[in-house]
Design an enzyme around this catalytic site. Structure first.
Site, PDB file in Angstrom:
ATOM      1  N   GLU A  59       0.763  -1.553  -0.387  1.00  0.00           N
ATOM      2  CA  GLU A  59      -0.234  -0.025   0.261  1.00  0.00           C
ATOM      3  C   GLU A  59       0.763   1.389  -0.189  1.00  0.00           C
ATOM      4  OE1 GLU A  59      -2.580  -0.090   2.478  1.00  0.00           O
ATOM      5  OE2 GLU A  59      -4.415  -1.864   1.867  1.00  0.00           O
ATOM      6  N   GLU A  82      -5.043  -8.568   0.885  1.00  0.00           N
ATOM      7  CA  GLU A  82      -5.517  -8.530   1.735  1.00  0.00           C
ATOM      8  C   GLU A  82      -7.431  -8.144   1.833  1.00  0.00           C
ATOM      9  OE1 GLU A  82      -4.245  -5.556   4.858  1.00  0.00           O
ATOM     10  OE2 GLU A  82      -2.488  -5.738   3.989  1.00  0.00           O
TER      11      GLU A  82
HETATM   12  C1  BGC Z   1      -2.780  -2.286   6.004  1.00  0.00           C
HETATM   13  C2  BGC Z   1      -2.780  -3.068   7.058  1.00  0.00           C
HETATM   14  C3  BGC Z   1      -3.672  -2.721   8.139  1.00  0.00           C
HETATM   15  C4  BGC Z   1      -5.087  -3.078   7.589  1.00  0.00           C
HETATM   16  C5  BGC Z   1      -6.562  -2.878   8.042  1.00  0.00           C
HETATM   17  C6  BGC Z   1      -4.129  -2.015   5.060  1.00  0.00           C
HETATM   18  O1  BGC Z   1      -4.214  -0.781   4.940  1.00  0.00           O
HETATM   19  O2  BGC Z   1      -2.074  -2.483   4.774  1.00  0.00           O
HETATM   20  O3  BGC Z   1      -2.006  -2.999   7.974  1.00  0.00           O
HETATM   21  O4  BGC Z   1      -3.713  -3.450   9.501  1.00  0.00           O
HETATM   22  O5  BGC Z   1      -4.769  -2.115   6.202  1.00  0.00           O
HETATM   23  O6  BGC Z   1      -6.944  -1.375   8.220  1.00  0.00           O
END
Ligand code: BGC
Length: 456
Positions: A175, A369
């Site tokens: 990110e 993610e």
């Molecule tokens: C990030 C993580 C974060 C998750 C939830 C993403 O933006 O890569 O490090 O914990 O979102 O906020």
């Protein structure tokens, strides 16, 4: 003890046999052991020590003590039945000064971790940078300096030399959009700079770092390469021309600024002129072909023209009045404990829109993610979130988008940046209150375990 939730819905649709199922974490959020075995400080160590920056006043100096307890965590991966584990390597654990002497003990930790992940029959998928800039480099200007991209490439060489024999998939950066916007434009994350649009070089230097890392890894023949970019649909708050214009602008900042250079070898209109350095030459490096494109997806954003009456706060972040947009709540949908909107269809929309926008230039996609924050061991709401998003993902695949993997954020509760320990994104509960940091699988862990079993 958590109990299995009642089977209230039909089983998930079938995903291809070689689909990569995984979970994600990041070094700073889980490792702890901040001052052990020669680790150098990072930008986040400094930032979290400043008063008022972290909402619960905590730091990640212990986090969930993964540095010492990783065998338990790897055992959980095995129990869950995932095929891949995405974690990140802490640059300042490996190179305490960001450049120069190697900290052997730091590299040894990742060596042990990779061995143990492989022994568990899980593929290690390291991210080389997940926001924790070595403090020594931060003090020299960090990502505002082009030099940091070159130091990153040297560090990548060191890590690849040590782990490359067992790692088949690498993620260059996590990110870069958030490090640019939250860290350098708005100052809500480390290093806490509030440069607004003067933060743009940070985007370019990270993208350059990505390109240089791809070059290093390719020259070593290091397997399959990708990046984890955060993306989401941006919806205009109304049909008015002003709101549509603001939403398009936000789409540039969140999506196109980071995807166009990589996938098309160009910046969105008007951006390149605002960037330092030999941008055209850099774009050639930045757009080297990737084996896959990682997307982190959480929620869509509803964006309107600047409006002092809305968007004082959005997902814990204050949007300053100088910004040429305002962020509006997405109404009529469930919300997570973090107050994020739960809109699974937005994932289908995102994937289809990327396929339509980038066509053949978009390599196979991996969701690197996706997840949500909820409290409690009986986290039915997380099950609903994951179930809904997996169905949405499958619909995108039915519509012809080539998606090859899905990683849940996160394996376990962890230190959620400026929120501290307040937001729990894990499939595994961590006992902070009792101070034991004991790991307990939540209902969502059992649900995913069962869903993965059914896919085999
Ligand atoms: C990030 C993580 C974060 C998750 C939830 C993403 O933006 O890569 O490090 O914990 O979102 O906020």
């Amino acid at each position: 003890m958590t109990t299995l939730p009642p089977r209230s819905r039909s089983p998930l649709p079938r995903f291809p046999a070689n689909f990569l199922w995984g979970v994600s974490t990041s070094a700073h959020q889980i490792e702890g052991a901040a001052a052990e075995d020669g680790r150098g400080k990072s930008s986040w160590d400094l930032f979290s020590a400043l008063p008022g920056k972290i909402k619960d006043g905590s730091s990640a100096s212990v986090a969930v003590d993964h540095y010492h307890r990783y065998p338990e965590d790897v055992a959980l991966l095995k129990e869950l039945g995932v095929g891949g584990y995405r974690f990140s390597v802490s640059w300042s654990r490996v190179l305490p000064e960001g450049a120069g002497p190697i900290n052997k003990a730091g590299l040894d930790f990742y060596d042990r971790l990779v061995d143990s992940v492989c022994e568990a029959g899980v593929r290690p998928v390291p991210t080389l940078f997940h926001w924790d800039t070595p403090l020594a480099l931060e003090e020299k200007g960090g990502w505002l300096e082009r030099d940091t991209a070159h130091r990153f490439a040297e560090y990548v060489e060191v890590v690849a030399e040590r782990l490359g024999d067992r790692v088949g998939r690498w993620i260059t950066l996590n990110e870069p959009a958030e490090l640019t916007m939250l860290g350098h434009a708005l100052g809500e994350h480390a290093p806490g700079k509030q440069l607004l649009f003067d933060a743009l070089p940070v985007a370019h230097h990270q993208l350059l770092a990505h390109g240089l890392a791809v070059q290093v890894l390719r020259s070593r023949g290091s397997g399959s390469l990708g990046i984890a970019n955060s993306h989401g649909p941006t919806w205009p708050a109304s049909d008015s021309e002003e709101d549509r214009g603001a939403a398009d602008f936000y789409d540039v900042l969140l999506n196109r600024l980071f995807a166009d250079p990589i996938l098309l070898g160009e910046y969105p209109e008007g951006i390149a002129e605002m960037l330092p350095g030999p941008v055209a030459e850099d774009l050639e490096l930045i757009s080297q072909p990737l084996d896959w494109y990682g997307m982190n997806f959480y929620q869509p954003t509803r964006v309107g023209a600047p409006n002092p009456a809305v968007s004082a706060e959005f997902a814990g972040i204050t949007v300053p009045p100088e910004m040429p947009f305002s962020v509006h709540p997405v109404e009529g949908v469930p919300r997570t404990a973090f107050d994020w909107a739960v809109v699974p269809e937005a994932l289908t929309e995102l994937l289809v829109s990327f396929r339509d926008r980038y066509g053949d230039r978009l390599p196979p996609v991996v969701i690197t993610e996706n997840g949500c924050s909820y409290d409690g061991l009986d986290d039915q709401a997380r099950i609903d979130y994951l179930d809904g998003h997996l169905r949405a993902l499958h619909r995108a695949m039915d519509a012809g988008v080539d998606v090859r993997g899905y990683f849940v954020w996160s394996l376990m509760d962890n230190w959620e940046w400026a929120e501290g320990y307040r937001q729990r994104f894990g499939l595994v509960h961590i006992d902070y209150e009792g101070g034991t940091l004991d790991r307990t699988p939540k209902a969502s862990f059992r649900w995913l375990q069962e869903a993965l079993r059914a896919q085999r």
